[in-house]
Structures are given as C-alpha cells and as structure tokens.
Design a protein around this motif. Sequence first.
Motif, short mmCIF file in Angstrom:
data_model
loop_
_atom_site.label_atom_id
_atom_site.label_comp_id
_atom_site.label_asym_id
_atom_site.label_seq_id
_atom_site.Cartn_x
_atom_site.Cartn_y
_atom_site.Cartn_z
N GLY A 22 0.81 -1.21 0.00
CA GLY A 22 0.00 0.00 0.00
C GLY A 22 0.84 1.25 0.00
N LYS A 23 0.18 2.39 0.25
CA LYS A 23 0.86 3.68 0.24
C LYS A 23 0.69 4.40 1.57
CE LYS A 23 0.29 4.27 -4.76
NZ LYS A 23 -0.23 5.14 -5.85
N GLY A 24 0.34 3.65 2.62
CA GLY A 24 0.10 4.27 3.91
C GLY A 24 1.36 4.50 4.71
N ARG A 25 1.17 4.97 5.95
CA ARG A 25 2.27 5.23 6.87
C ARG A 25 2.26 4.14 7.94
NH1 ARG A 25 1.58 11.05 9.30
NH2 ARG A 25 3.72 10.61 10.01
N GLY A 26 3.43 3.62 8.24
CA GLY A 26 3.46 2.65 9.32
C GLY A 26 4.61 1.69 9.20
N GLY A 58 9.63 1.94 11.80
CA GLY A 58 9.82 2.15 10.37
C GLY A 58 10.54 3.47 10.14
N THR A 59 9.87 4.40 9.47
CA THR A 59 10.45 5.72 9.24
C THR A 59 9.60 6.81 9.88
OG1 THR A 59 9.29 5.90 7.13
CG2 THR A 59 11.51 5.00 7.07
N GLU A 60 8.68 6.42 10.78
CA GLU A 60 7.77 7.39 11.37
C GLU A 60 8.32 7.95 12.68
OE1 GLU A 60 5.37 8.43 9.63
OE2 GLU A 60 5.35 6.90 8.10
N ASP A 61 7.53 8.79 13.34
CA ASP A 61 7.99 9.44 14.57
C ASP A 61 7.47 8.76 15.83
OD1 ASP A 61 5.32 10.11 14.37
OD2 ASP A 61 5.62 12.29 14.52
N ASN A 62 6.82 7.63 15.68
CA ASN A 62 6.31 6.89 16.84
C ASN A 62 7.17 5.66 17.09
OD1 ASN A 62 5.34 5.62 14.39
ND2 ASN A 62 4.04 4.37 15.68
N ALA A 63 7.19 5.22 18.35
CA ALA A 63 7.86 3.95 18.67
C ALA A 63 6.96 2.78 18.30
CB ALA A 63 8.19 3.90 20.16
N LEU A 87 -1.06 6.01 19.70
CA LEU A 87 0.35 5.88 19.36
C LEU A 87 1.20 5.99 20.63
CD1 LEU A 87 0.71 8.08 16.15
CD2 LEU A 87 0.60 5.58 16.26
N VAL A 88 2.36 5.35 20.61
CA VAL A 88 3.36 5.51 21.68
C VAL A 88 4.49 6.36 21.11
CG1 VAL A 88 4.99 4.35 23.20
CG2 VAL A 88 2.77 3.29 22.73
N MET A 89 4.70 7.52 21.71
CA MET A 89 5.70 8.47 21.24
C MET A 89 6.79 8.61 22.30
SD MET A 89 4.05 9.29 18.41
CE MET A 89 4.76 10.77 17.75
N THR A 90 8.00 8.19 21.98
CA THR A 90 9.11 8.28 22.93
C THR A 90 10.19 9.24 22.48
OG1 THR A 90 10.36 6.50 21.87
CG2 THR A 90 8.78 5.86 23.58
N GLY A 91 10.25 9.51 21.18
CA GLY A 91 11.43 10.16 20.62
C GLY A 91 12.55 9.14 20.56
N PRO A 92 13.70 9.50 19.98
CA PRO A 92 14.83 8.56 19.91
C PRO A 92 15.25 8.11 21.31
CG PRO A 92 15.20 10.42 18.44
CD PRO A 92 13.99 10.76 19.26
#
Length: 431
Positions: free
Chosen positions: A333-337, A369-374, A412-417
């Motif tokens: 597909g063409k989605g994000r994830g 992947g290449t997103e901003d979420n863990a 979403l779980v957002m941790t940053g690097p």
Amino acid sequence: MEKATGTTATGTATASDREILLALFETALAAALPEGKFKDRLPAPPDAAKGGRTIVIGAGKASARMARAFEEEWGRPCEGLIVTRYGHGCETKHIEIVEAAHPVPDQAGLDAARRILELARSAGPDDLVVCLMSGGASSLLTLPAEGLTLADKQALNSALLKSGAPIGVMNRVRKSMSAIKGGRLAAAIAPARAVTYLISDVPGDDPAAIGSGPTIPEASDPEAVLGLMRTWGIEITDKLEQVIRANTVSGDAIPGQEVHMIATPLMALTAAEEKAKTLGLTPLILGDAIEGEAREAGNVFAGIARSASEHGLPAAAPCVLLSGGETTVTVRGKGRGGRSVEFLLALAIALKGREGVSAISCDTDGVDGTEDNAGAWFDAALLADAAARGLKPDDYLANNDGYSFFSALDRLVMTGPTLTNVNDFRAILVR
C-alpha cells in the motif's frame, strides 16, 4: 520517555492496562541502555610511554549513547568518530558524533564511513581501537565497494526495505557490496588491538549480523548472495553481479581482537518479565527472535492470546505474553506505518475486540519504520472506537497504514529517539 496518550471509557480495559503495558516497555528499554554495561569489560589501556592511542569508532542508532557511556567508564584520554541516525546524537567529551540518514544512506554517512576507515587504518601496533556497533550501522556505515556509487547503494537499500526480506538476508546482501562491512573494518584495524562492543538488534544475536559485522570476519559467498537476491526479487544488474563476485574476503580470524555483547533483546524481555511479576502477572516469554511478516505474526499471537483467555494456556490470566525479534512488512500500500503498528493492527483485527486483552508493540529505538512513533497500544475497546469514527481496520491494514489508524484513535506511543536498539518489544496483557 513520553507516555502514550488517550483513554477510553468503554470496554472492560481500564487506564491501568495502558499503564501496565507502558511500564513493561519502559523497563525493557532501561535494560537495553549502555550505561553501566562497560563495567568489568574494559580492555587494558594502551602504553602511553609508547605513544599508544585509544581510538573509538562505531556506528548505529545506539552508538552515540554507547560512546558517552564508554567515555564515562574509561576515564582516560581517547579520540574517535561515531556515526548515528539524525536526531540520535548526544554530547560527548572526546569522541566526535556525526549524524546521517537511516534507513536509506546519504552523503553524510558515506563521508563518515570514509573517515572511520581512515582512522582504522591509522592505528598502529601500540594503539587500542574500540568499536561500538548497534542496529542501524548497516545503513549508517555506508562505503560502497569499488565500482559502486552512493546512488547504487541507496537504490539497493530501498529495494531491500520494500522486499519483505528478513534482516539477516538484507545484511548479507549489504555486506557483499561494502568496502567496510563483513570484517573489512577489522582487517583495516590490524595489527592494532581491537575490542568491539555490541548492542544486538538481530534475532539470535549473531555478532556477524549486527550492523553487518564490520569487525566480524566472514567468508564471502557470491553465489549464495545472488541466490538470495533472486529469491526476494531484488534486481541484479550486470554491475551489481560483477561487484559481488569481485568483492570477496577470506573470513579468517584476525589476532588481537575481541567482542563483547552488552545488550540483547532477551535482556530486555527478561527485565520486563521480572517487572510483570511485581505487578502480579504471570509472564511468559514466547521468544526473542520472532521473524516473518508482521501481519501474519499478529494472527498467530492472536491465537495464543485467545487460548490464554479461554483455556489458561500457555499461561493463565492474569498474564502477559512477551516477545521480541524483528518482523518485516512487504509494502503493498501507500500508507504510513512500520512493522510494530502493522503487527498490532493485525492482532487487533484477529482478536475482534476480545474482552480483557490489551497489547503494546514498539520498536526499542523509538522509531517504527520511518515514522515518529515507537509503536502503539490497544485495548478491548479499540474496534468499537474505530467503528464509531467510521474507520475500517481492514482497509488500513491493506494499505500498510497502521500509523494513521492508531493516530486517529490516539493510541500511538511516542518516545522520541531512545538512543538504544534491541528491536521489537511486544506485550499482550490477558486479564
């Protein structure tokens, strides 16, 4: 670590389920950090009277934090260069940190790899070379073999990432076209002493697979590499085939070199296992080396969770099913994830909103992947919440768009690097 956001007032799951899942993930992350891991593992320092230097080189998403932790434990003068992913750097006293692109390499990574190879070649018999490697080094430490350009390596990496090939296959192909991987960096270091410290992000913790083994000698096998490329649909141009056949090494061991594994997926899972016990849960580690298509793994794990919920097998509620490894996503597909949300979405669909089951799936580097979420998390109310908003989970899965699905539902779980990387962490809570 930033907490996951979002609560639900429906279903049997409560906010405490989310808190438990996040606590397990945070515990796993803490066990994977490099701080304190160099204690009692340091080599003898070089002889200052002979002008011996300590040169620190390395690459990977955890390498900058490894460099800082090494400096703190070493407590002596050192110099060197580390290349890490954009946004994954940190302050160090002596070691230079360079940031570059991942997973598709860029010019910054190429320039850093050249400089690292030059540092390795500059080491003499009285010097000590410390190599710090973690997941991500394969893309970050990019130095094409003679006859290839950066554009060639970028195209290859993009094709590998879309192919669905497991990480072991991708790294073996990368080695065959590199001037620095597969032990070639170790050969450049000799005759200096070399000590490699590794944070594993690969199933099985094979040192030769972590970052494609720059300091781990491995014999070349062009026919095997070409066969893997055909199997996974990677185009083999005449130029690529010529380079693969010409860029060979013997794989012979190099004297004066040693390797230490300082963090692994199993260490992270074991820490989460102990944390689960303190929370009154029965933990069960299903494996630290789970591979295969993320959505297929989600279906399999749904079956295990249903069995635990209905029959108390392989563990009785309240329990938590833990696993690690590295699944893959064949992009259609063409989605994000990335693979974590793909796994989690397939798991949620297969569970059909089963009461008392919640789950989290995250990449320990903080980037799915290449997103901003863990990664993401869900509870029994997920599918009902999705239906209320007109979201169709199957459509999102078909479009490889797990990020958008969980984002719309504030899960979403957002941790940053996180500045470490022992690959996927998954926990399924059954109450």
